[in-house]
Design a protein around this motif. Structure first.
Motif, PDB file in Angstrom:
ATOM      1  N   PRO A   1       0.805  -1.231   0.000  1.00 50.05           N
ATOM      2  CA  PRO A   1       0.000   0.000   0.000  1.00 50.05           C
ATOM      3  C   PRO A   1       0.832   1.272   0.000  1.00 50.05           C
ATOM      4  N   LEU A   2       2.082   1.216   0.430  1.00 47.33           N
ATOM      5  CA  LEU A   2       2.933   2.403   0.372  1.00 47.33           C
ATOM      6  C   LEU A   2       3.207   2.836  -1.061  1.00 47.33           C
ATOM      7  N   THR A   3       3.014   1.934  -2.013  1.00 48.56           N
ATOM      8  CA  THR A   3       3.252   2.256  -3.424  1.00 48.56           C
ATOM      9  C   THR A   3       1.977   2.596  -4.179  1.00 48.56           C
ATOM     10  N   TRP A   4       0.836   2.466  -3.544  1.00 48.38           N
ATOM     11  CA  TRP A   4      -0.438   2.627  -4.252  1.00 48.38           C
ATOM     12  C   TRP A   4      -0.580   3.994  -4.906  1.00 48.38           C
ATOM     13  N   LEU A   5      -0.293   5.042  -4.138  1.00 46.40           N
ATOM     14  CA  LEU A   5      -0.524   6.390  -4.659  1.00 46.40           C
ATOM     15  C   LEU A   5       0.328   6.683  -5.879  1.00 46.40           C
ATOM     16  N   PHE A   6       1.415   5.954  -6.048  1.00 43.53           N
ATOM     17  CA  PHE A   6       2.318   6.187  -7.175  1.00 43.53           C
ATOM     18  C   PHE A   6       2.089   5.194  -8.310  1.00 43.53           C
ATOM     19  N   MET A   7       1.110   4.290  -8.116  1.00 47.98           N
ATOM     20  CA  MET A   7       0.693   3.366  -9.161  1.00 47.98           C
ATOM     21  C   MET A   7       1.881   2.514  -9.650  1.00 47.98           C
ATOM     22  N   ILE A   8       2.573   1.920  -8.689  1.00 46.51           N
ATOM     23  CA  ILE A   8       3.778   1.165  -9.022  1.00 46.51           C
ATOM     24  C   ILE A   8       3.444  -0.229  -9.567  1.00 46.51           C
ATOM     25  N   ARG A   9       2.441  -0.897  -8.968  1.00 40.87           N
ATOM     26  CA  ARG A   9       2.162  -2.278  -9.363  1.00 40.87           C
ATOM     27  C   ARG A   9       0.672  -2.476  -9.623  1.00 40.87           C
ATOM     28  N   PRO A  10       0.174  -2.022 -10.776  1.00 46.85           N
ATOM     29  CA  PRO A  10      -1.230  -2.252 -11.106  1.00 46.85           C
ATOM     30  C   PRO A  10      -1.507  -3.736 -11.330  1.00 46.85           C
ATOM     31  N   THR A  11      -2.757  -4.109 -11.226  1.00 45.97           N
ATOM     32  CA  THR A  11      -3.141  -5.515 -11.310  1.00 45.97           C
ATOM     33  C   THR A  11      -3.449  -5.908 -12.747  1.00 45.97           C
ATOM     34  N   GLN A  12      -2.770  -6.912 -13.225  1.00 47.40           N
ATOM     35  CA  GLN A  12      -3.075  -7.490 -14.539  1.00 47.40           C
ATOM     36  C   GLN A  12      -4.199  -8.504 -14.337  1.00 47.40           C
ATOM     37  N   MET A  13      -5.378  -8.191 -14.824  1.00 51.64           N
ATOM     38  CA  MET A  13      -6.537  -9.030 -14.548  1.00 51.64           C
ATOM     39  C   MET A  13      -6.827 -10.063 -15.627  1.00 51.64           C
ATOM     40  N   TYR A  14      -6.315  -9.823 -16.808  1.00 58.61           N
ATOM     41  CA  TYR A  14      -6.594 -10.762 -17.902  1.00 58.61           C
ATOM     42  C   TYR A  14      -5.508 -10.630 -18.957  1.00 58.61           C
ATOM     43  N   VAL A  15      -5.071 -11.763 -19.478  1.00 62.08           N
ATOM     44  CA  VAL A  15      -4.114 -11.781 -20.581  1.00 62.08           C
ATOM     45  C   VAL A  15      -4.610 -12.794 -21.608  1.00 62.08           C
ATOM     46  N   GLY A  16      -4.896 -12.330 -22.797  1.00 67.77           N
ATOM     47  CA  GLY A  16      -5.320 -13.202 -23.883  1.00 67.77           C
ATOM     48  C   GLY A  16      -4.352 -13.087 -25.050  1.00 67.77           C
ATOM     49  N   THR A  17      -4.046 -14.196 -25.698  1.00 70.75           N
ATOM     50  CA  THR A  17      -3.101 -14.211 -26.806  1.00 70.75           C
ATOM     51  C   THR A  17      -3.725 -14.901 -28.012  1.00 70.75           C
ATOM     52  N   PHE A  18      -3.584 -14.261 -29.185  1.00 74.93           N
ATOM     53  CA  PHE A  18      -4.065 -14.832 -30.446  1.00 74.93           C
ATOM     54  C   PHE A  18      -2.846 -15.060 -31.335  1.00 74.93           C
ATOM     55  N   ASN A  19      -2.494 -16.318 -31.526  1.00 74.10           N
ATOM     56  CA  ASN A  19      -1.295 -16.638 -32.287  1.00 74.10           C
ATOM     57  C   ASN A  19      -1.568 -17.010 -33.736  1.00 74.10           C
ATOM     58  N   ASP A  20      -2.834 -17.099 -34.102  1.00 78.35           N
ATOM     59  CA  ASP A  20      -3.185 -17.608 -35.436  1.00 78.35           C
ATOM     60  C   ASP A  20      -3.673 -16.527 -36.379  1.00 78.35           C
ATOM     61  N   GLY A  21      -3.407 -15.277 -36.039  1.00 78.16           N
ATOM     62  CA  GLY A  21      -3.823 -14.182 -36.912  1.00 78.16           C
ATOM     63  C   GLY A  21      -5.276 -13.808 -36.807  1.00 78.16           C
TER      64      GLY A  21
END
Length: 589
Positions: free
Chosen positions: A424-444
């Motif tokens: 929480p000491l880093t919150w105000l500076f937005m140091i570690r935002p949460t990655q909530m979803y990662v999708g990858t399309f490898n087939d074009g």
């Protein structure tokens, strides 16, 4: 005209559209429709009706302003002519907040059903909401059911209770969307949270207008909240924190209204005593405070989403006592401190705590009226009923208390490592935002112009807004010490309630996205500073024009950042090289 300080009279000035805003003088559209009508009527019978009516309107708008002097910018003078009639003023008062609310709706509802999969903690709350809707309590689910659920097989829950670590109200609200649109599509399980995010933009616009007495500043507050990435993400994912934020903001708005309600009635009481020739040694005990009671209900409902709402109740009860003490001191009441604590303070606790508890408990109705909830029959089966002086307590209350203690112990002892945990000491500076979803399309198939496309949802805020708001909050701390403006104090109390308690759990597994609970007060702090930057309408033309250009350029920069980051807030497929450009800090990966 700058904000009032502790030396202000106990009766606040009647609300206008911008008088009293930080650094913003009485603007020409601050006249109320009633004042304009009365001024026009008084001049209607004159032989030179048109000239007198114009003079009367101008006098009612701003009696100290010399309309012969071309002060202010050309934009100010154009706006004066545009907002000349009461009808246009009323249209602006509502048109500004409604416009930014519609903007928020577009940004939050566009492609809301993408991705069609359970994102981050949706795996808990979306499924719990669906079983809650059918059972009255949260049922359990088979392991590994998420892909099947997202594919439309949504009725795999069992009647066995599931262990939950948050109260049910937020899940009931998510369930409302599922009841209307079905749980077979992501739109259905996200729409309720999106509506809460949209309403929050309207609410912060109205609060900003009231707090700063300026529709312009209120609209800017709503605009910044509408386009901020963190607020957008937390309105597009079916988890609890956006719902929590809305109830907390409702409570904050009610506290703002209670402040004026309380000061007016205290001043009226003191005036009556003076008319009677009696010294107001202690002052009154004001029992009828509907806005304070509404705040208690709102904070109770917030706690029924997540327990962190309790901190807001405590903070703003203390705030109400402090405001009362300062008001009694300004009114010349001899025993102002003891009266504010021992009389009005006790009344404030009595007015708020029972309503807070009642609004919290009523959201557990499903657990109480059914027999299947977790620990619902603990005392009768696995546990031991209370004995001795507590043996009279009904078993259902004993079971509920055991459940609550268990949830508390779980929450304070949650230390499992997580790649996106953020101190929480880093919150105000937005140091570690949460990655909530990662999708990858490898087939074009991503249609991003490359063979491999990436679709991410990252709760990183708009850096132009977030970092400026952080700087503004630190400045407001300094300004409160120097000038003691009540608007600053109220904004910072929202930060105290929403942020500081997390420093007690600095070693617990917690996340950056929790900041949505106090982000509205960061936005209000930023808008306070923007009001100072805008200056006064009566400033020399060059100074005023320069201020408008600076603020306008800043708002344009914020818009450009939103346009650039919108794809990574909403899972829009983009090529890898473009995704890399969004990692402004290494810790954002």
């Amino acid at each position: 005209m700058s904000p009032a300080t502790d030396s202000e009279p106990p009766v606040p000035a009647p609300d206008s559209d911008s008088s009293g805003a930080p650094g913003v003088d009485t603007l020409p559209w601050s006249i109320t429709p009633e004042d304009a009508a009365a001024a026009a009527e008084s001049a209607a019978g004159s032989t030179t009706a048109r000239a007198d009516r114009t003079a009367a309107l101008r006098a009612a708008i701003d009696p100290d302003y010399d309309y012969r002097e071309p002060l202010g910018s050309r934009l100010d003078r154009w706006w004066t002519r545009l907002m000349y009639t009461p009808g246009r003023q009323r249209l602006w008062r509502w048109g500004g907040p409604i416009a930014v609310t519609l903007l928020a709706a577009v940004l939050r509802l566009y492609d809301l059903g993408n991705p069609q999969s359970l994102v981050f903690d949706e795996t808990f709350y979306v499924k719990d909401a669906w079983s809650l809707l059918h059972l009255g309590y949260e049922g359990s689910w088979p392991s590994g059911v998420d892909p099947s659920f997202a594919a439309g097989n949504v009725n795999q829950f069992t009647t066995a209770p599931g262990y939950v670590v948050h109260p049910p109200l937020g899940k009931w609200i998510i369930a409302m969307g599922e009841a209307v649109f079905g749980a077979q599509n992501a739109f259905g399980w996200r729409i309720s949270v999106a509506v809460c995010g949209i309403l929050a933009v309207l609410l912060i616009s109205l609060i900003g207008t009231k707090l700063f007495k300026s529709t312009l500043l209120g609209t800017i507050a709503g605009f910044l909240f509408a386009i901020d990435g963190h607020a957008i993400v937390m309105s597009r994912v079916g988890i609890l924190d956006g719902i929590l934020m809305l109830f907390l903001l409702l409570g904050f708005g009610a506290v703002l209204l209670d402040r004026e309600w309380h000061l007016r009635r205290l001043a009226a009481w003191v005036a009556r005593r003076e008319d009677e020739g009696r010294e107001p040694t202690w002052g009154p005990t004001l029992w009828w405070r509907p806005w304070l009671m509404a705040a208690a209900v709102a904070f109770g409902l917030a706690s029924a989403v997540k327990w962190s709402g309790l901190y807001f109740l405590v903070a703003f009860v203390l705030y109400a006592v402090l405001v009362d003490a300062l008001a009694r001191r300004r009114a010349g009441i001899p025993f102002w401190l003891s009266a504010s604590i021992l009389k009005q303070g006790v009344a404030t606790v009595i007015l708020t705590v029972p309503l807070y508890l009642a609004s919290y408990l009523v959201t557990w109705t499903g657990w109480f009226v059914t027999n299947g909830g977790y620990y619902r029959n603990w005392a009768q089966t696995d546990g031991k009923p209370w004995t001795g002086s507590l043996s009279w307590v009904p078993l259902v209350i004993q079971n509920f208390w055991h459940f609550e203690v268990s949830v508390y112990n779980f929450n304070v002892n949650e230390h499992d490592p997580h790649p996106y945990a953020a101190n929480p000491l880093t919150w105000l500076f937005m140091i570690r935002p949460t990655q909530m979803y990662v999708g990858t399309f490898n087939d074009g198939t991503g249609n991003c112009g490359a063979q491999t496309c990436y679709a991410n949802i990252t709760s990183v805020g708009n850096a132009a807004i977030w970092w400026a708001a952080t700087a503004a909050i630190f400045y407001l701390v300094y300004r409160l010490i120097r000038k003691r403006e009540w608007q600053v104090g109220l904004i910072l109390m929202g930060m105290v309630a929403g942020y500081l308690p997390w420093l007690l759990y600095i070693n617990r597994t917690i996340f950056q996205f929790y900041t949505i609970a106090f982000e509205p007060y960061m936005i209000l702090g930023l808008v306070f500073v923007i009001g100072l930057a805008l200056g006064k309408r009566t400033d020399p033309p060059r100074k005023r024009a320069r201020a408008l250009w600076i603020v306008g350029a800043y708002l344009l920069l914020a818009v450009l950042v939103t346009v650039f980051f919108y794809p990574v807030w909403t899972a829009q497929p983009i090529p890898g090289w473009l995704l890399t450009l969004h990692y402004w800090l290494p810790s954002w990966r």
